[in-house]
Motif scaffolding. Structure first.
Motif, PDB file in Angstrom:
ATOM      1  N   LEU A  52       1.193   1.207  -1.670  1.00  0.00           N
ATOM      2  CA  LEU A  52       1.496   0.877  -3.062  1.00  0.00           C
ATOM      3  C   LEU A  52       3.004   1.002  -3.306  1.00  0.00           C
ATOM      4  CD1 LEU A  52       0.530   0.174  -5.929  1.00  0.00           C
ATOM      5  CD2 LEU A  52       0.263   2.637  -6.319  1.00  0.00           C
ATOM      6  N   GLN A  53       3.590   2.074  -2.792  1.00  0.00           N
ATOM      7  CA  GLN A  53       5.041   2.258  -2.934  1.00  0.00           C
ATOM      8  C   GLN A  53       5.793   1.132  -2.230  1.00  0.00           C
ATOM      9  OE1 GLN A  53       6.933   5.830  -3.040  1.00  0.00           O
ATOM     10  NE2 GLN A  53       5.330   6.766  -4.248  1.00  0.00           N
ATOM     11  N   ASN A  54       5.339   0.773  -1.021  1.00  0.00           N
ATOM     12  CA  ASN A  54       5.964  -0.341  -0.296  1.00  0.00           C
ATOM     13  C   ASN A  54       5.859  -1.647  -1.082  1.00  0.00           C
ATOM     14  OD1 ASN A  54       6.411   1.467   1.764  1.00  0.00           O
ATOM     15  ND2 ASN A  54       4.916   0.574   3.164  1.00  0.00           N
ATOM     16  N   THR A  55       4.703  -1.851  -1.709  1.00  0.00           N
ATOM     17  CA  THR A  55       4.480  -3.061  -2.503  1.00  0.00           C
ATOM     18  C   THR A  55       5.485  -3.147  -3.646  1.00  0.00           C
ATOM     19  OG1 THR A  55       2.119  -3.128  -1.953  1.00  0.00           O
ATOM     20  CG2 THR A  55       2.807  -4.275  -3.973  1.00  0.00           C
ATOM     21  N   PHE A  56       5.619  -2.066  -4.395  1.00  0.00           N
ATOM     22  CA  PHE A  56       6.544  -2.085  -5.526  1.00  0.00           C
ATOM     23  C   PHE A  56       8.001  -2.142  -5.057  1.00  0.00           C
ATOM     24  CE2 PHE A  56       2.999  -0.333  -8.241  1.00  0.00           C
ATOM     25  CZ  PHE A  56       2.910  -1.466  -9.035  1.00  0.00           C
ATOM     26  N   LEU A  57       8.287  -1.515  -3.930  1.00  0.00           N
ATOM     27  CA  LEU A  57       9.649  -1.580  -3.384  1.00  0.00           C
ATOM     28  C   LEU A  57       9.994  -3.026  -3.005  1.00  0.00           C
ATOM     29  CD1 LEU A  57      12.142   0.042  -2.579  1.00  0.00           C
ATOM     30  CD2 LEU A  57      11.107   0.359  -0.340  1.00  0.00           C
TER      31      LEU A  57
END
Length: 183
Positions: A52-57
């Motif tokens: 999820l963090q990678n997605t938003f990044l």
């Protein structure tokens, strides 16, 4: 809770003065939905959080390339799906599993996940879903859990609505067969 208007948010994302605040609204609005979408594909809480963090990044670093041809939500789901595919392929390589094999290693990780509070029936359903080919699994989870429209899925996968309907129908039959085969 503040009203969320996607067209307004997209306009704010294009303005350098309002971009950060608008992206914060995007994260707040889509964070939980995307988390559960990712979690249903990778099954593990920690992995889902990382993805999820990678997605938003990725979304943040590429926000200037978002052209608005698709809905913002569709663009985010597409990024999340691609992050999941990359992650799952790496996991298969690390576990020496063929891409065509069932992702049983995910089921083992789910059983060991302290955040999984499902019962035997939920575990059996997850096992049935894992028996599906990767794309079929993604179509199934988006339609079954998120009730996403086929038109939106078509934008994510670059596949026709008819093909997605067929894919979902086949996935549903396979899951049903898997769940009833020992009864």
């Amino acid at each position: 809770m503040q009203q969320y208007n996607e067209e307004e948010i997209v306009l704010q994302l294009r303005n350098p003065d309002t971009q950060r605040n608008a992206f914060s609204k995007v994260v707040g609005h889509y964070g939980e939905k995307l988390y559960w979408h990712i979690r249903r594909l990778v099954l593990n809480h920690e992995d889902a959080n990382d993805l999820l963090q990678n997605t938003f990044l990725k979304a943040w670093t590429n926000i200037d390339y978002f052209r608005g041809e698709a809905r913002l939500s569709t663009w985010l789901y597409k990024i999340a799906f691609n992050e999941c595919i990359t992650f799952l392929n790496k996991q298969r390589m690390q576990n020496n599993v063929s891409i065509d094999s069932e992702d049983v290693f995910l089921l083992e990780r789910l059983k060991g996940d302290i955040y999984f509070d499902g019962d035997a029936v939920q575990l059996k359903l997850q096992e049935a879903i894992l028996s599906l080919p990767e794309k079929q699994r993604a179509v199934f989870t988006l339609r079954y859990y998120d009730e996403m429209k086929y038109e939106d899925m078509s934008e994510i996968f670059g596949t026709s609505v008819g093909a997605l309907k067929a894919s979902y129908h086949h996935a549903l039959k396979k899951v049903e067969e898997f769940l009833t085969k020992d009864i």
